[in-house]
Design an enzyme around this catalytic site. Structure first.
Site, short mmCIF file in Angstrom:
data_model
loop_
_atom_site.label_atom_id
_atom_site.label_comp_id
_atom_site.label_asym_id
_atom_site.label_seq_id
_atom_site.Cartn_x
_atom_site.Cartn_y
_atom_site.Cartn_z
N LYS A 259 24.63 -13.72 -37.98
CA LYS A 259 24.54 -15.03 -38.63
C LYS A 259 25.09 -16.13 -37.73
O LYS A 259 26.06 -15.92 -36.98
CB LYS A 259 25.34 -15.01 -39.94
CG LYS A 259 24.80 -14.07 -41.00
CD LYS A 259 23.58 -14.62 -41.67
CE LYS A 259 23.13 -13.73 -42.82
NZ LYS A 259 21.97 -14.29 -43.51
N ASP A 361 22.49 -9.00 -41.87
CA ASP A 361 23.47 -8.49 -40.91
C ASP A 361 24.40 -7.44 -41.53
O ASP A 361 25.30 -6.95 -40.85
CB ASP A 361 24.30 -9.63 -40.34
CG ASP A 361 25.01 -10.47 -41.40
OD1 ASP A 361 24.57 -10.46 -42.56
OD2 ASP A 361 26.01 -11.12 -41.07
N ASP A 396 37.41 -5.62 -50.03
CA ASP A 396 36.28 -6.53 -50.22
C ASP A 396 35.26 -5.92 -51.19
O ASP A 396 34.83 -4.78 -51.02
CB ASP A 396 35.61 -6.79 -48.86
CG ASP A 396 34.58 -7.89 -48.92
OD1 ASP A 396 34.96 -9.04 -49.18
OD2 ASP A 396 33.39 -7.58 -48.70
N ASN A 397 34.91 -6.68 -52.21
CA ASN A 397 33.86 -6.28 -53.16
C ASN A 397 34.00 -4.85 -53.68
O ASN A 397 33.05 -4.06 -53.63
CB ASN A 397 32.48 -6.44 -52.50
CG ASN A 397 32.07 -7.88 -52.34
OD1 ASN A 397 32.45 -8.73 -53.14
ND2 ASN A 397 31.32 -8.17 -51.30
N GLU A 425 39.33 -7.54 -54.44
CA GLU A 425 38.61 -8.81 -54.39
C GLU A 425 37.32 -8.60 -55.17
O GLU A 425 36.30 -8.23 -54.61
CB GLU A 425 38.33 -9.19 -52.92
CG GLU A 425 37.67 -10.55 -52.75
CD GLU A 425 36.14 -10.49 -52.62
OE1 GLU A 425 35.52 -11.56 -52.63
OE2 GLU A 425 35.59 -9.37 -52.52
N LYS A 535 33.46 -18.42 -41.79
CA LYS A 535 32.92 -17.06 -41.80
C LYS A 535 31.90 -16.86 -40.68
O LYS A 535 31.63 -15.72 -40.28
CB LYS A 535 32.23 -16.77 -43.14
CG LYS A 535 33.17 -16.71 -44.33
CD LYS A 535 32.44 -16.23 -45.57
CE LYS A 535 31.35 -17.18 -45.98
NZ LYS A 535 30.63 -16.72 -47.20
N TYR A 536 31.31 -17.97 -40.18
CA TYR A 536 30.22 -17.85 -39.22
C TYR A 536 30.48 -18.56 -37.89
O TYR A 536 29.62 -18.55 -37.01
CB TYR A 536 28.92 -18.41 -39.84
CG TYR A 536 28.58 -17.75 -41.14
CD1 TYR A 536 28.01 -16.47 -41.18
CD2 TYR A 536 28.83 -18.39 -42.35
CE1 TYR A 536 27.72 -15.85 -42.38
CE2 TYR A 536 28.53 -17.77 -43.56
CZ TYR A 536 27.98 -16.51 -43.56
OH TYR A 536 27.68 -15.89 -44.75
#
Length: 677
Positions: A259, A361, A396-397, A425, A535-536
């Site tokens: 990304k 990605d 995460d998630n 999270e 983040k990118y």
């Protein structure tokens, strides 16, 4: 018919109990944990109860006698407080029993008051003497003698009635009998577990930042930071009073479908024409350079990470590391274990999607094809980072992975390392959030970010306090994914308001880097994604310049964390209580701490635009006071002092100071009502 004596009396509604005892309740070392139960029996004879509270590894050892007390207003509700002094799996049970001493005492007192004489009380006096004989047979020293003397007095018909009963009713002997009762018809509840974590499971201040953004700017161009340069940021974080440094994934980042900047604004995800130097998303984990057990080469080596962890510890903080179970298309797992992913009918591997967003990605992991191999690999990865000094994992998630996997992983780790903490999270449906907490997650992200009105803050705060025996919140004011509209349009006062709410309502709260610089621009209208999302891309910040020019919230965050450290009440969740105020734009609440007799009273203006006034109507019994009493308060943010009572005038200008954070000074010793789950 089953006539066993241990089923004789009624015990119901025991708390704290999670899912009828299927999972452990939670507490932390040093926390005052209330244990409650409904205990009752037939007829009018007195009933009593005690808690059997057992430390880890001491199931066969005699437990201290912890007597329960009545918990008004319910006539059959009982409570006792316990304080665990070590980590691990504790257990407790309730014992209900007939209390013949209390039954006898009540009967004698009411009969004497009714004018009955020694002849009418002959049987009562002998019953009392026999009970005291039983006490004397078990007692030692002075109390054996006093119980025996009281029994003899009851039988001494040469004395007047009041003289005969006086020794048995003497205050000293009654206190001894309270702690050493005669118990009959003892009925035992099932045993229940409480897993006790270290204190940081409940209380902490988190700061999230990206090490890669901490590189120097050379000729106006950002350069990739390292763990060493990121270490230079740690003293400033410690100075703001944070004690947990949370790092997003620090692993190699995939190159396939990487990304670029501001990719979230494209409905298809990635524009596919990014430059060769784009850094990509840290959550697209894995490349030819390694996977979840490796450090991104541009950040440094595993030794550099260990040095970063040690420097963090030297500053009185610790590292929390992201555990994101997903993979970039060029992660070694994809080549070595394609069965760990989902293959579509056309033979391609499914990438992550959250329409209209596409994350080409990232490949989600499939836990159903080879659970034994995948479970073992994830545990190995976790232990790699534990060996490197990590004792907190921000997961995460987790709601996109099987619950039984998390239950297995967390408790497998805690078998050997009970101090390791896991933060979920999971911004997802309430049922899933609560079940993740029940099965073992130490803390949880919450809906706090989206709770802005008084009613919804009161409702959500009360819900969390009620469920604090298993679900501990972490109130993040922002995250790399969440820039709430209140921050986008509320101006600097709203940043203060949200910081006060998060840090005072919850014992654990968090800040994502850039909050102290009032970063508030979204990538597009209606989005909660940041423009130029970190983040990118790299996002260096001029920390020193902002603070020197007064354009930084860092001093305010520092003060909030100082107040939190100074007040044990703010390190609690169970004791959160909301109070009435006659303006819906004002929120009023208190927190107390039984052990230190500490109390904090907070009033917040929820509007960042307008001054609001109102009158509080405090529930003074919740503070251990009578309705008419007054007390002193000192504002920990401004230093102002006031004399307060039940009704108090409040005026808060958000541009000057949007909140009062009052330390309460009581006019006398108080006893806070117990926090009850």
């Amino acid at each position: 018919m089953n006539g066993r004596a241990d089923l004789r009396l009624g015990i119901t509604d025991v708390a704290p109990v999670v899912s009828c005892g299927s999972f452990s309740a939670r507490a932390v070392v040093g926390e005052h944990l209330p244990i409650t139960a409904t205990v009752f029996r037939e007829g009018h004879d007195a009933v009593a109860a005690n808690v059997v509270w057992t430390a880890p590894g001491e199931d066969g050892s005699p437990a201290p006698f912890v007597r329960m007390a009545k918990l008004p207003p319910e006539p059959d509700r009982w409570i006792a407080g316990v304080v665990p002094d070590r980590e691990g799996r504790w257990s407790f049970g309730i014992e209900a029993w007939s209390d013949p001493l209390a039954t006898w005492k009540h009967a004698v007192e009411v009969k004497v008051e009714a004018g009955q004489g020694p002849d009418e009380l002959a049987n009562d006096l002998e019953e009392g003497a026999r009970l005291l004989d039983r006490v004397a047979a078990e007692a030692d020293g002075e109390w054996r003698n006093r119980a025996a003397a009281a029994a003899a007095a009851l039988r001494d018909s040469s004395q007047e009635l009041t003289v005969r009963i006086a020794p048995a009713l003497a205050a000293g002997l009654q206190r001894y009998l309270h702690d050493h009762p005669v118990r009959e018809l003892v009925t035992r509840s099932p045993r229940y577990e409480v897993f006790v974590d270290r204190r940081e499971a409940l209380y902490g201040s988190w700061y999230e930042f990206f090490p890669r953004s901490e590189g120097p700017v050379v000729g106006g161009v950002s350069t990739h930071g390292t763990l060493t340069t990121a270490g230079d940021r740690l003293p400033a974080i410690a100075d703001m009073g944070f004690d947990v440094v949370y790092l997003p994934p620090i692993h190699p980042i995939g190159t396939v479908n990487r990304k670029g900047p501001n990719s979230p604004q494209f409905p298809g995800g990635n524009p596919h024409d990014i430059g060769p130097d784009e850094v990509g998303s840290p959550w697209a984990i894995g490349s030819a350079e390694g996977g979840h057990d490796a450090v991104h080469p541009q950040l440094g080596t595993m030794d550099d990470f260990r040095a970063f962890v040690q420097r963090t510890r030297d500053l009185g903080m610790e590292v929390a590391l992201d555990l994101a179970l997903q993979a970039a298309p060029d992660h070694p797992w994809v080549r070595e274990h394609p069965e760990w992913f989902t293959t579509k009918p056309d033979g391609t591997i499914a990438y992550a999607e959250n329409p209209p967003k596409k994350y080409q990605d990232i490949y989600p992991i499939n836990f159903d094809n080879d659970p034994e191999g995948l479970y073992a690999e994830v545990l190995r990865v976790v232990r790699v980072w534990m060996d490197a000094g990590v004792r907190i994992f921000r997961v995460d998630n987790p709601h996109t992975k099987p619950l039984n996997f998390w239950h297995w992983l967390i408790w497998e780790v805690k078998k050997t390392d009970p101090d390791v903490l896991f933060l979920a999270e999971a911004f997802t449906r309430p049922a899933m959030m609560h079940q993740l907490a029940r099965i073992g997650f130490t803390q949880s992200y919450t809906y706090f970010t989206w709770r802005t009105g008084r009613g919804e803050l009161e409702e959500y705060g009360s819900e969390l306090a009620t469920n604090s025996h298993y679900m501990r919140p972490n109130f993040f004011v922002n995250t790399p994914d969440i820039l709430h509209e209140s921050l986008q349009f509320g101006g600097p006062p709203m940043f203060k308001i949200r910081a006060v709410l998060a840090s005072m309502l919850s014992p654990t709260w968090g800040v994502y880097s850039g909050f102290e610089l009032f970063e508030h621009v979204a990538v597009k209208p209606g989005s909660e994604e940041y423009l130029d999302s970190e983040k990118y891309q790299l996002r260096p910040r001029d920390w020193a310049g902002a603070e020197a020019s007064g354009r930084s919230l860092a001093p305010y965050l520092r003060r909030l964390n100082e107040v939190r450290r100074a007040h044990p009440a703010l390190q609690q969740l169970r004791t959160l209580r909301f109070h009435q105020v006659d303006n819906p734009n004002l929120l009023c609440f208190t927190k107390t701490d039984t052990g230190s007799q500490d109390a904090v009273l907070v009033v917040v203006n929820l509007s960042s635009r307008d001054t609001h006034i109102g009158t509080t109507a405090l529930d003074l019994p919740a503070l251990g006071l009578d309705w008419h009493e007054r007390f002193a308060v000192t504002d920990e943010l401004t230093g102002a002092r006031y004399d307060w009572g039940q009704f108090n005038y409040v005026e808060l200008d958000p541009y000057r100071e949007p909140a009062h954070v009052f330390a309460v000074t009581f006019p006398r010793t108080v006893q806070f009502p117990p926090p009850v789950d």
